[in-house]
Motif scaffolding. Structure first.
Motif, PDB file in Angstrom:
ATOM      1  N   GLN A 178     -18.903 -22.963 -16.421  1.00  0.00           N
ATOM      2  CA  GLN A 178     -18.390 -22.113 -17.498  1.00  0.00           C
ATOM      3  C   GLN A 178     -18.599 -22.740 -18.867  1.00  0.00           C
ATOM      4  O   GLN A 178     -18.986 -22.071 -19.826  1.00  0.00           O
ATOM      5  CB  GLN A 178     -16.899 -21.848 -17.270  1.00  0.00           C
ATOM      6  CG  GLN A 178     -16.300 -20.924 -18.300  1.00  0.00           C
ATOM      7  CD  GLN A 178     -14.809 -20.753 -18.107  1.00  0.00           C
ATOM      8  OE1 GLN A 178     -14.078 -21.727 -17.962  1.00  0.00           O
ATOM      9  NE2 GLN A 178     -14.368 -19.502 -18.100  1.00  0.00           N
ATOM     10  N   LYS A 179     -18.370 -24.045 -18.964  1.00  0.00           N
ATOM     11  CA  LYS A 179     -18.453 -24.735 -20.258  1.00  0.00           C
ATOM     12  C   LYS A 179     -19.835 -25.324 -20.537  1.00  0.00           C
ATOM     13  O   LYS A 179     -20.056 -25.880 -21.612  1.00  0.00           O
ATOM     14  CB  LYS A 179     -17.423 -25.868 -20.324  1.00  0.00           C
ATOM     15  CG  LYS A 179     -15.999 -25.451 -20.033  1.00  0.00           C
ATOM     16  CD  LYS A 179     -15.456 -24.522 -21.077  1.00  0.00           C
ATOM     17  CE  LYS A 179     -13.983 -24.248 -20.796  1.00  0.00           C
ATOM     18  NZ  LYS A 179     -13.476 -23.097 -21.490  1.00  0.00           N
TER      19      LYS A 179
ATOM     20  N   CYS B 299     -16.699 -25.081 -11.265  1.00  0.00           N
ATOM     21  CA  CYS B 299     -16.509 -23.861 -12.057  1.00  0.00           C
ATOM     22  C   CYS B 299     -16.349 -24.206 -13.533  1.00  0.00           C
ATOM     23  O   CYS B 299     -16.927 -23.538 -14.400  1.00  0.00           O
ATOM     24  CB  CYS B 299     -15.298 -23.085 -11.551  1.00  0.00           C
ATOM     25  SG  CYS B 299     -15.531 -22.362  -9.911  1.00  0.00           S
TER      26      CYS B 299
END
Length: 111
Positions: free
Chosen positions: A36-37, A32
């Motif tokens: 996300q990054k 995750c």
């Protein structure tokens, strides 16, 4: 909103089984984070240690909440679990690779 896709056979994969349930939880948190990054599977050292807390609060009691830690037992000894313990399980299972400045999720870009 970014999302992470996980194969429905993930929990039974031999590496995941070998690493154990706490490593599986950290792997999902790591996936995750990377999605996300947009890090291409790289997790900085400090971020890896802050993805999950290995402590939690119990139900509310008269004088507040009781703090619990997760522990592992082997024979007569019990140790509290921390990020170092779980990251070592991921490294030993070959799910993460140690690289300069952090960790790389193995085969991240292939899946």
């Amino acid at each position: 909103m970014p999302w992470a896709r996980i194969d429905d056979g993930f929990p039974q994969h031999p590496k995941v089984v070998a690493a154990g349930p706490l490593a599986m939880a950290l792997q999902v948190a790591g996936l995750c984070y990377c999605n996300q990054k947009l890090t291409d599977g790289f997790i900085p050292w400090a971020a890896a240690r802050s993805l999950l807390s290995w402590e939690f609060l119990g139900p509310s009691e008269e004088r507040g909440r009781k703090r619990f830690t997760i522990g592992v037992a082997s024979g007569m000894g019990v140790e509290d679990v921390d990020s170092e313990f779980v990251i070592a399980r991921l490294l030993d299972a070959g799910m993460w690779e140690e690289v300069d400045g952090g960790y790389l999720i193995h085969d991240y870009e292939d899946y």
